[in-house]
Write an enzyme that holds these catalytic residues in place. Structure first.
Site, PDB file in Angstrom:
ATOM      1  N   LYS A   1       0.857  -1.189   0.000  1.00 57.95           N
ATOM      2  CA  LYS A   1       0.000   0.000   0.000  1.00 57.95           C
ATOM      3  C   LYS A   1       0.883   1.226   0.000  1.00 57.95           C
ATOM      4  O   LYS A   1       1.983   1.206   0.577  1.00 57.95           O
ATOM      5  CB  LYS A   1      -0.891   0.031   1.245  1.00 57.95           C
ATOM      6  CG  LYS A   1      -2.133   0.872   1.073  1.00 57.95           C
ATOM      7  CD  LYS A   1      -3.125   0.152   0.200  1.00 57.95           C
ATOM      8  CE  LYS A   1      -4.472   0.809   0.175  1.00 57.95           C
ATOM      9  NZ  LYS A   1      -5.451  -0.123  -0.409  1.00 57.95           N
TER      10      LYS A   1
HETATM   11  P1  NAD Z   1     -12.855   7.350  -3.380  1.00 60.42           P
HETATM   12  O1  NAD Z   1     -11.911   8.458  -3.083  1.00 60.42           O
HETATM   13  O2  NAD Z   1     -13.331   7.153  -4.776  1.00 60.42           O
HETATM   14  O3  NAD Z   1     -14.162   7.492  -2.459  1.00 60.42           O
HETATM   15  C1  NAD Z   1     -14.088   7.692  -1.088  1.00 60.42           C
HETATM   16  C2  NAD Z   1     -15.400   8.275  -0.607  1.00 60.42           C
HETATM   17  O4  NAD Z   1     -15.355   8.426   0.817  1.00 60.42           O
HETATM   18  C3  NAD Z   1     -15.688   9.659  -1.165  1.00 60.42           C
HETATM   19  O5  NAD Z   1     -17.076   9.807  -1.386  1.00 60.42           O
HETATM   20  C4  NAD Z   1     -15.215  10.579  -0.045  1.00 60.42           C
HETATM   21  O6  NAD Z   1     -15.855  11.862  -0.077  1.00 60.42           O
HETATM   22  C5  NAD Z   1     -15.630   9.767   1.172  1.00 60.42           C
HETATM   23  N1  NAD Z   1     -14.867  10.151   2.365  1.00 60.42           N
HETATM   24  C6  NAD Z   1     -13.549  10.473   2.438  1.00 60.42           C
HETATM   25  N2  NAD Z   1     -13.234  10.826   3.706  1.00 60.42           N
HETATM   26  C7  NAD Z   1     -14.362  10.684   4.431  1.00 60.42           C
HETATM   27  C8  NAD Z   1     -14.702  10.910   5.795  1.00 60.42           C
HETATM   28  N3  NAD Z   1     -13.784  11.360   6.654  1.00 60.42           N
HETATM   29  N4  NAD Z   1     -15.969  10.646   6.195  1.00 60.42           N
HETATM   30  C9  NAD Z   1     -16.903  10.219   5.310  1.00 60.42           C
HETATM   31  N5  NAD Z   1     -16.654  10.007   4.013  1.00 60.42           N
HETATM   32  C10 NAD Z   1     -15.417  10.243   3.577  1.00 60.42           C
HETATM   33  O7  NAD Z   1     -12.161   6.037  -2.808  1.00 60.42           O
HETATM   34  P2  NAD Z   1     -12.533   4.527  -3.112  1.00 60.42           P
HETATM   35  O8  NAD Z   1     -11.577   4.008  -4.110  1.00 60.42           O
HETATM   36  O9  NAD Z   1     -14.008   4.408  -3.351  1.00 60.42           O
HETATM   37  O10 NAD Z   1     -12.108   3.849  -1.726  1.00 60.42           O
HETATM   38  C11 NAD Z   1     -12.975   3.803  -0.602  1.00 60.42           C
HETATM   39  C12 NAD Z   1     -12.487   2.724   0.328  1.00 60.42           C
HETATM   40  O11 NAD Z   1     -12.483   1.473  -0.360  1.00 60.42           O
HETATM   41  C13 NAD Z   1     -11.059   2.887   0.870  1.00 60.42           C
HETATM   42  O12 NAD Z   1     -11.010   2.344   2.168  1.00 60.42           O
HETATM   43  C14 NAD Z   1     -10.240   2.011  -0.052  1.00 60.42           C
HETATM   44  O13 NAD Z   1      -9.038   1.574   0.550  1.00 60.42           O
HETATM   45  C15 NAD Z   1     -11.203   0.867  -0.259  1.00 60.42           C
HETATM   46  N6  NAD Z   1     -10.963   0.083  -1.459  1.00 60.42           N
HETATM   47  C16 NAD Z   1     -10.968   0.634  -2.691  1.00 60.42           C
HETATM   48  C17 NAD Z   1     -10.765  -0.165  -3.805  1.00 60.42           C
HETATM   49  C18 NAD Z   1     -10.848   0.395  -5.203  1.00 60.42           C
HETATM   50  O14 NAD Z   1     -10.798  -0.391  -6.143  1.00 60.42           O
HETATM   51  N7  NAD Z   1     -10.994   1.687  -5.380  1.00 60.42           N
HETATM   52  C19 NAD Z   1     -10.518  -1.523  -3.665  1.00 60.42           C
HETATM   53  C20 NAD Z   1     -10.539  -2.084  -2.387  1.00 60.42           C
HETATM   54  C21 NAD Z   1     -10.767  -1.267  -1.287  1.00 60.42           C
END
Ligand code: NAD
Length: 429
Positions: free
Chosen positions: A119
């Protein structure tokens, strides 16, 4: 004369020793008694293999220069190259990356992908940076990471606040240094440069595949169920849309600014159009607004956590009114909250299983790039469904047979795979 105090290195905390790493490490310790792992192998797996800290200088649009701390942690390369996202967030630390890297190791192993976990991240406020600034930041971060990333070493992917554009800049920067195109150095790229046709939706769709399978096992009906989604980003946005397509009423979604709520179900297309241009949900009119904290306690059948870590804690877990929690985000439930939810009989679909769709399709993308051979959306989706279903069944069966939570079962299944490989290889020299 000033006395210099003796510093004991024994007592100095390790650089990655943060609360989140403590959570990841404690989960590992709690799973060990069920995983049948030899002591030497267990001891090796307690530590990330390699951790990198760099500082990334960026020329800002106003002519000033700012330096951003940045990280990459590789937890284990026992099964293959390490794999994991890169996030842009003001709170990124080495410890956060180490925890997420460890979870990635178990996740890849659980899905039987030939990868270890990594990561990375840059500590910055991405919303305050222009596209040009983000591009310069990404290119310099990639340049700093050149010695440790690569198609057979460590393959980055998108995470919080990074996307396919970020991956295109990373791929181009890496390729420019090599002198030829290396699409397989990152996943989650645009399709035009070797991205998978299904990568963008993969994590969100995978979350729904896991919810669907859990509903089938529990004899519940998905159609007509209600759902709350924290985090309307790449994962949460897709999961919400997919759930709605299956007849689920999505009553609330949120971003960092707050949540929009409508008991009869939200108009997701309208919400999506609004967030497309990075506009905060708090400013969406004609909606009932609640805070992120309040939304976690709304009554619903399914609570999807798709924002960030440590959202359900000992403080709010007793007030959760969901019938099931699905972890789209990594580490959104603390150890205490996990215990409380288990005691209250609320099943938690654990992150390393539930959000594994992303890394699984990333693996497909990498394989396709290496072979310069591309699959269709239908083929990719079918392969994903097969992988997710197989992992889900192994986790469910272990959970039933050993009487442990789904999280513990998922960890045990993942840890066993890595431990068996390390035991077979032996610990060098
Ligand atoms: P992203 O940036 O596209 O979306 C994140 C969302 O969370 C946004 O709507 C943002 O406004 C919101 N957010 C951020 N800080 C916040 C807070 N303090 N309180 C409430 N909401 C908040 O990111 P993503 O890729 O959708 O990732 C989200 C989660 O999923 C992360 O934990 C990431 O590690 C995990 N994840 C993502 C993927 C992927 O393929 N993108 C894969 C596995 C896990």
């Amino acid at each position: 004369m000033t006395r210099i105090e003796e510093v004991s290195l024994e007592r100095a905390p390790l650089e990655w020793d943060t609360p989140l790493f403590h959570t990841a490490r404690s989960q590992f310790e709690q799973a060990l008694p069920y995983a049948d792992v030899n002591d030497h192998v267990a001891e090796r797996l307690r530590y990330p293999e390699r951790s990198f800290v760099v500082s990334v200088p960026v020329h800002l649009d106003d002519g000033s220069l700012r330096v951003f701390p940045a990280y990459r942690v590789q937890h284990s390369n026992v099964l293959g190259p390490t794999k994991g996202g890169v996030r842009y967030d003001p709170h990124v630390t080495l410890g956060e990356c180490a925890a997420l890297a460890m979870w990635m190791t178990w996740k890849c192993a659980l899905l039987r992908l030939p990868y270890g976990g990594a990561k990375g991240g840059v500590r910055c406020a991405p919303r305050e940076l222009s596209d040009g600034e983000l591009e310069r930041l990404t290119r310099r971060y990639t340049a700093e990471m050149m010695p440790v990333i690569g198609p057979q070493e460590d393959v980055p992917a998108p995470d919080m606040a990074t996307d396919e554009k970020t991956m295109a800049w990373m791929m181009d920067t890496y390729s420019m240094q090599k002198g030829y195109a290396v699409p397989e150095v990152v996943t989650g790229k645009p399709i035009s440069i070797g991205g998978s046709v299904f990568r963008a939706e993969a994590t969100g769709v995978g979350v729904v595949m896991v919810i669907d399978r859990a509903y089938q096992r529990l004899g519940r009906r998905l159609e007509g169920a209600s759902c709350v989604v924290q985090g309307f980003g790449k994962v949460g946005g897709v999961a919400a849309a997919d759930l709605a397509e299956r007849g689920v009423r999505v009553v609330a979604v949120s971003d960092v600014s707050g949540a929009v709520y409508r008991e009869e179900g939200l108009d997701l297309e309208r919400v999506s159009d609004w967030t497309q241009d990075r506009r905060p949900l708090i400013e969406l009119d004609d909606c009932h607004h609640v805070t992120n904290e309040e939304m976690l306690e709304l009554p619903c059948d399914i609570l999807v956590l798709a924002a960030l870590e440590e959202q359900l804690t000992a403080e709010n877990a007793p007030r959760v009114k969901a019938g099931m929690v699905a972890e789209g985000a990594n580490g959104p439930t603390t150890l205490d909250a996990d215990t409380i939810l288990a005691e209250r009989g609320i099943p938690v679909l654990p992150d390393i299983l539930t959000n594994a769709g992303g890394v699984t399709v990333s693996y497909f993308e990498w394989v396709q790039d290496l072979g310069r051979l591309f699959w269709t959306r239908e083929e990719t989706r079918a392969r994903l469904a097969e992988k997710m279903g197989d992992a889900f069944d192994r986790v469910w069966e272990l959970s039933e047979s050993r009487g442990v939570t789904l999280r513990r079962a998922a960890l045990v299944v993942g840890i066993r795979e890595v431990a068996a490989a390390l035991a077979a290889r032996g610990i060098f020299p």
